[in-house]
Write a protein that holds these residues in place. Structure first.
Motif, PDB file in Angstrom:
ATOM      1  N   GLY A 198      28.565  39.902 -10.458  1.00 46.10           N
ATOM      2  CA  GLY A 198      27.365  40.046 -11.271  1.00 46.10           C
ATOM      3  C   GLY A 198      26.091  39.601 -10.590  1.00 46.10           C
ATOM      4  O   GLY A 198      25.005  39.716 -11.176  1.00 46.10           O
ATOM      5  N   ASP A 199      26.172  39.096  -9.376  1.00 49.52           N
ATOM      6  CA  ASP A 199      25.002  38.624  -8.644  1.00 49.52           C
ATOM      7  C   ASP A 199      24.582  39.706  -7.657  1.00 49.52           C
ATOM      8  O   ASP A 199      25.270  39.959  -6.668  1.00 49.52           O
ATOM      9  CB  ASP A 199      25.332  37.319  -7.905  1.00 49.52           C
ATOM     10  N   ARG A 200      23.442  40.320  -7.915  1.00 50.68           N
ATOM     11  CA  ARG A 200      23.035  41.456  -7.095  1.00 50.68           C
ATOM     12  C   ARG A 200      22.799  41.053  -5.645  1.00 50.68           C
ATOM     13  O   ARG A 200      23.134  41.801  -4.713  1.00 50.68           O
ATOM     14  CB  ARG A 200      21.769  42.087  -7.673  1.00 50.68           C
ATOM     15  N   ILE A 201      22.217  39.867  -5.416  1.00 51.86           N
ATOM     16  CA  ILE A 201      21.938  39.434  -4.048  1.00 51.86           C
ATOM     17  C   ILE A 201      23.238  39.263  -3.276  1.00 51.86           C
ATOM     18  O   ILE A 201      23.395  39.754  -2.155  1.00 51.86           O
ATOM     19  CB  ILE A 201      21.115  38.134  -4.050  1.00 51.86           C
ATOM     20  N   LEU A 202      24.216  38.563  -3.876  1.00 52.72           N
ATOM     21  CA  LEU A 202      25.491  38.335  -3.197  1.00 52.72           C
ATOM     22  C   LEU A 202      26.269  39.633  -3.018  1.00 52.72           C
ATOM     23  O   LEU A 202      26.824  39.899  -1.945  1.00 52.72           O
ATOM     24  CB  LEU A 202      26.325  37.328  -3.979  1.00 52.72           C
ATOM     25  N   SER A 203      26.312  40.438  -4.078  1.00 50.08           N
ATOM     26  CA  SER A 203      27.112  41.663  -4.027  1.00 50.08           C
ATOM     27  C   SER A 203      26.518  42.676  -3.043  1.00 50.08           C
ATOM     28  O   SER A 203      27.244  43.304  -2.258  1.00 50.08           O
ATOM     29  CB  SER A 203      27.208  42.265  -5.427  1.00 50.08           C
ATOM     30  N   ASP A 204      25.200  42.829  -3.061  1.00 54.21           N
ATOM     31  CA  ASP A 204      24.565  43.740  -2.112  1.00 54.21           C
ATOM     32  C   ASP A 204      24.754  43.255  -0.677  1.00 54.21           C
ATOM     33  O   ASP A 204      24.902  44.059   0.254  1.00 54.21           O
ATOM     34  CB  ASP A 204      23.072  43.867  -2.414  1.00 54.21           C
ATOM     35  N   TYR A 205      24.729  41.944  -0.494  1.00 54.01           N
ATOM     36  CA  TYR A 205      24.949  41.369   0.839  1.00 54.01           C
ATOM     37  C   TYR A 205      26.340  41.725   1.371  1.00 54.01           C
ATOM     38  O   TYR A 205      26.485  42.130   2.530  1.00 54.01           O
ATOM     39  CB  TYR A 205      24.765  39.858   0.771  1.00 54.01           C
ATOM     40  N   VAL A 206      27.360  41.588   0.529  1.00 49.16           N
ATOM     41  CA  VAL A 206      28.719  41.947   0.936  1.00 49.16           C
ATOM     42  C   VAL A 206      28.762  43.396   1.411  1.00 49.16           C
ATOM     43  O   VAL A 206      29.325  43.717   2.475  1.00 49.16           O
ATOM     44  CB  VAL A 206      29.694  41.733  -0.235  1.00 49.16           C
ATOM     45  N   ASP A 207      28.170  44.295   0.642  1.00 49.41           N
ATOM     46  CA  ASP A 207      28.178  45.710   0.991  1.00 49.41           C
ATOM     47  C   ASP A 207      27.365  45.977   2.261  1.00 49.41           C
ATOM     48  O   ASP A 207      27.729  46.837   3.074  1.00 49.41           O
ATOM     49  CB  ASP A 207      27.609  46.538  -0.165  1.00 49.41           C
ATOM     50  N   ARG A 208      26.279  45.225   2.437  1.00 50.65           N
ATOM     51  CA  ARG A 208      25.419  45.413   3.602  1.00 50.65           C
ATOM     52  C   ARG A 208      26.152  45.008   4.885  1.00 50.65           C
ATOM     53  O   ARG A 208      26.052  45.693   5.913  1.00 50.65           O
ATOM     54  CB  ARG A 208      24.153  44.585   3.407  1.00 50.65           C
ATOM     55  N   VAL A 209      26.870  43.900   4.847  1.00 48.85           N
ATOM     56  CA  VAL A 209      27.639  43.477   6.015  1.00 48.85           C
ATOM     57  C   VAL A 209      28.714  44.498   6.340  1.00 48.85           C
ATOM     58  O   VAL A 209      28.903  44.883   7.503  1.00 48.85           O
ATOM     59  CB  VAL A 209      28.266  42.072   5.799  1.00 48.85           C
ATOM     60  N   ASP A 210      29.425  44.954   5.326  1.00 46.28           N
ATOM     61  CA  ASP A 210      30.490  45.936   5.556  1.00 46.28           C
ATOM     62  C   ASP A 210      29.930  47.216   6.173  1.00 46.28           C
ATOM     63  O   ASP A 210      30.536  47.782   7.093  1.00 46.28           O
ATOM     64  CB  ASP A 210      31.206  46.232   4.234  1.00 46.28           C
ATOM     65  N   ALA A 211      28.785  47.660   5.666  1.00 50.19           N
ATOM     66  CA  ALA A 211      28.178  48.876   6.221  1.00 50.19           C
ATOM     67  C   ALA A 211      27.663  48.652   7.636  1.00 50.19           C
ATOM     68  O   ALA A 211      27.771  49.542   8.498  1.00 50.19           O
ATOM     69  CB  ALA A 211      27.029  49.329   5.304  1.00 50.19           C
ATOM     70  N   ALA A 212      27.131  47.455   7.904  1.00 48.55           N
ATOM     71  CA  ALA A 212      26.588  47.175   9.246  1.00 48.55           C
ATOM     72  C   ALA A 212      27.697  47.124  10.288  1.00 48.55           C
ATOM     73  O   ALA A 212      27.508  47.584  11.422  1.00 48.55           O
ATOM     74  CB  ALA A 212      25.819  45.857   9.222  1.00 48.55           C
ATOM     75  N   VAL A 213      28.847  46.559   9.914  1.00 48.01           N
ATOM     76  CA  VAL A 213      29.961  46.494  10.860  1.00 48.01           C
ATOM     77  C   VAL A 213      30.609  47.856  11.002  1.00 48.01           C
ATOM     78  O   VAL A 213      30.928  48.309  12.108  1.00 48.01           O
ATOM     79  CB  VAL A 213      30.990  45.446  10.405  1.00 48.01           C
ATOM     80  N   GLY A 214      30.831  48.526   9.875  1.00 51.37           N
ATOM     81  CA  GLY A 214      31.338  49.900   9.906  1.00 51.37           C
ATOM     82  C   GLY A 214      32.769  50.032  10.380  1.00 51.37           C
ATOM     83  O   GLY A 214      33.063  50.835  11.279  1.00 51.37           O
ATOM     84  N   LEU A 215      33.665  49.248   9.776  1.00 48.43           N
ATOM     85  CA  LEU A 215      35.084  49.397  10.118  1.00 48.43           C
ATOM     86  C   LEU A 215      35.555  50.820   9.852  1.00 48.43           C
ATOM     87  O   LEU A 215      35.188  51.428   8.834  1.00 48.43           O
ATOM     88  CB  LEU A 215      35.931  48.437   9.280  1.00 48.43           C
ATOM     89  N   PRO A 216      36.370  51.369  10.752  1.00 50.04           N
ATOM     90  CA  PRO A 216      36.874  52.744  10.528  1.00 50.04           C
ATOM     91  C   PRO A 216      37.847  52.778   9.359  1.00 50.04           C
ATOM     92  O   PRO A 216      38.465  51.784   9.016  1.00 50.04           O
ATOM     93  CB  PRO A 216      37.587  53.068  11.849  1.00 50.04           C
TER      94      PRO A 216
END
Length: 232
Positions: A214-232
């Motif tokens: 429910g925390d937009r800052i934390l949740s968006d951060y998780v998604d941002r890291v995952d997208a930046a790393v870009g695991l196949p």
């Protein structure tokens, strides 16, 4: 080729273990050739846990040892950081792995609703006749360990209060930047984001799960890291 021995995917994540996700992130960012190999039973592994990296010379146990080995091969996970920022990175990693992780374990292993999903996912390969006794025995062992460690001695309200202080520290770092220590992913993000992702992916609406999801800052951060790393 390098092989990452890892717990399988679970609850929509690359692995049910945030430490295995961390190792996969590091390997991907290192640029080296590697592949994954899934295990459910880590008892025969060094230290009896995963992740483990199989190199041409030996088995490397523990995500921290894997990081040191990758850095010796030329990987740089804290590129551009000052000495102070590297020290801050180290502190954030320890907060995630030596405090937030035990919050996650309590949420997974002590909550009966979550335990049903955990048992089915992690013990599905155990023969049905002995599945429940085996799973329940492991559960009791984990909970004893959490009590010895200290997290199991707190009430649910006390645990959430302690978790809140961690979330506040993370949020303070993210208020004006994309990642914990700047505009690019660093080693701290590779530990903190997988831990938050595992909390968010808990297969029941626990207070900890709702707090992160429910925390937009934390949740968006998780998604941002995952997208930046870009695991196949």
């Amino acid at each position: 080729m390098l092989t990452l021995l890892t717990f399988p995917s679970a609850f929509g994540l690359y692995s049910g273990s945030p430490f295995c996700v961390k190792a996969a992130y590091m390997l991907h960012l290192s640029g080296l050739d590697w592949r994954r190999s899934d295990l459910l039973d880590a008892r025969k592994m060094p230290h009896g846990k995963l992740p483990v990296l199989r190199t041409p010379e030996r088995l490397l146990a523990d995500s921290e040892a894997i990081r040191h080995w990758l850095e010796a091969q030329g990987a740089e996970f804290d590129q551009g950081l000052s000495d102070l920022q590297r020290a801050q990175s180290r502190a954030m990693i320890r907060m995630a792995e030596d405090h937030m992780y035990f919050q996650l374990l309590m949420d997974r292993w002590s909550n009966d609703e979550v335990w049903q999903h955990l048992r089915d996912r992690f013990f599905g390969e155990v023969p049905r006749l002995i599945r429940n006794p085996v799973a329940n025995g492991v559960r009791r062992s984990v909970l004893r360990g959490l009590r010895a460690q200290g997290m199991g001695r707190f009430s649910a309200a006390e645990r959430m209060d302690r978790a809140e202080r961690d979330f506040e520290a993370i949020t303070a770092c993210l208020w004006h930047r994309s990642f914990l220590l700047g505009d690019r992913v660093s080693a701290a993000d590779l530990s903190v984001a997988p831990m938050l992702a595992a909390m968010r992916a808990t297969p029941a609406a626990t207070p900890l799960q709702r707090r992160v999801a429910g925390d937009r800052i934390l949740s968006d951060y998780v998604d941002r890291v995952d997208a930046a790393v870009g695991l196949p």
